[in-house]
Motif scaffolding. Sequence first.
Motif, PDB file in Angstrom:
ATOM      1  N   ILE A  55     -12.929  -6.840  -1.703  1.00  0.00           N
ATOM      2  CA  ILE A  55     -11.770  -7.423  -0.974  1.00  0.00           C
ATOM      3  C   ILE A  55     -11.851  -6.961   0.464  1.00  0.00           C
ATOM      4  CG2 ILE A  55      -9.264  -6.909  -1.156  1.00  0.00           C
ATOM      5  CD1 ILE A  55      -9.211  -6.208  -4.050  1.00  0.00           C
ATOM      6  N   LYS A  59      -6.594  -8.701   2.746  1.00  0.00           N
ATOM      7  CA  LYS A  59      -6.342  -9.495   1.675  1.00  0.00           C
ATOM      8  C   LYS A  59      -5.940  -8.935   0.402  1.00  0.00           C
ATOM      9  CE  LYS A  59      -7.946 -13.098  -0.056  1.00  0.00           C
ATOM     10  NZ  LYS A  59      -8.802 -13.824  -1.162  1.00  0.00           N
ATOM     11  N   CYS A  62      -4.334  -4.957  -2.196  1.00  0.00           N
ATOM     12  CA  CYS A  62      -5.291  -3.842  -1.951  1.00  0.00           C
ATOM     13  C   CYS A  62      -5.560  -3.796  -0.404  1.00  0.00           C
ATOM     14  CB  CYS A  62      -6.363  -3.737  -2.863  1.00  0.00           C
ATOM     15  SG  CYS A  62      -6.164  -3.483  -4.571  1.00  0.00           S
ATOM     16  N   CYS A  86      -5.796 -10.997 -10.767  1.00  0.00           N
ATOM     17  CA  CYS A  86      -7.121 -10.593 -11.678  1.00  0.00           C
ATOM     18  C   CYS A  86      -6.915 -11.141 -12.943  1.00  0.00           C
ATOM     19  CB  CYS A  86      -7.430  -9.039 -11.421  1.00  0.00           C
ATOM     20  SG  CYS A  86      -7.995  -8.674  -9.698  1.00  0.00           S
ATOM     21  N   GLU A  93       2.601  -4.148  -9.717  1.00  0.00           N
ATOM     22  CA  GLU A  93       1.139  -3.586  -9.285  1.00  0.00           C
ATOM     23  C   GLU A  93       1.656  -2.141  -8.245  1.00  0.00           C
ATOM     24  OE1 GLU A  93      -1.711  -6.006  -7.681  1.00  0.00           O
ATOM     25  OE2 GLU A  93      -3.027  -4.472  -7.062  1.00  0.00           O
TER      26      GLU A  93
HETATM   27  N1  SME Z   1      -4.245  -7.543  -7.291  1.00  0.00           N
HETATM   28  C1  SME Z   1      -5.048  -6.796  -6.344  1.00  0.00           C
HETATM   29  C2  SME Z   1      -6.586  -7.152  -6.518  1.00  0.00           C
HETATM   30  C3  SME Z   1      -7.310  -6.073  -7.354  1.00  0.00           C
HETATM   31  S1  SME Z   1      -6.786  -6.350  -8.946  1.00  0.00           S
HETATM   32  O1  SME Z   1      -5.425  -6.103  -9.085  1.00  0.00           O
HETATM   33  C4  SME Z   1      -7.888  -5.484  -9.845  1.00  0.00           C
HETATM   34  C5  SME Z   1      -4.569  -7.220  -4.860  1.00  0.00           C
HETATM   35  O2  SME Z   1      -3.719  -8.164  -4.855  1.00  0.00           O
HETATM   36  O3  SME Z   1      -5.065  -6.591  -4.195  1.00  0.00           O
END
Ligand code: SME
Length: 137
Positions: A55, A59, A62, A86, A93
């Motif tokens: 990543i 972006k 994370c 994902c 999250e």
């Molecule tokens: N949703 C995350 C990406 C990682 S997945 O959750 C495993 C994001 O927007 O950075």
Amino acid sequence: TNTKKATNERLFAICKLLENQIVYYNWVGFYFRNGDKEELILGPYVGEPTEHTIIPFGKGICGQVAVSNKNFVVPDVSAQDNYIACSITVKAEIVIPIFVNGKNIGQIDIDSNTPDPFSEKDEHFLEFVCNEVSKIL
Ligand code: SME
């Protein structure tokens, strides 16, 4: 000795424990900065496999935490425009940075299939976990 394999086994054990014991933690994983590159690499995790093993900084949730150095709690992922999906089952999250010698070197990332499940208690608990993790890296 603190081999990478031994460290990854311990991190995986932490993922398993969190995913097993907290019902609304449905995907639990670690991302770490890739050396001096401005990108994160997926480390140990538990949950559905993800294509997002790298990543770029900035972006997604994370990548934003890699830049902001701050906790990011997302009660509703569908309300975020800078979000990397994902799995379609994910509703919320939380991402908490990990600091070593004051440097943001990675993060714990947790997805929930429950809408708006995370409170300040989760933030404080996961800050504690990240602080413990920083000591074994
Ligand atoms: N949703 C995350 C990406 C990682 S997945 O959750 C495993 C994001 O927007 O950075």
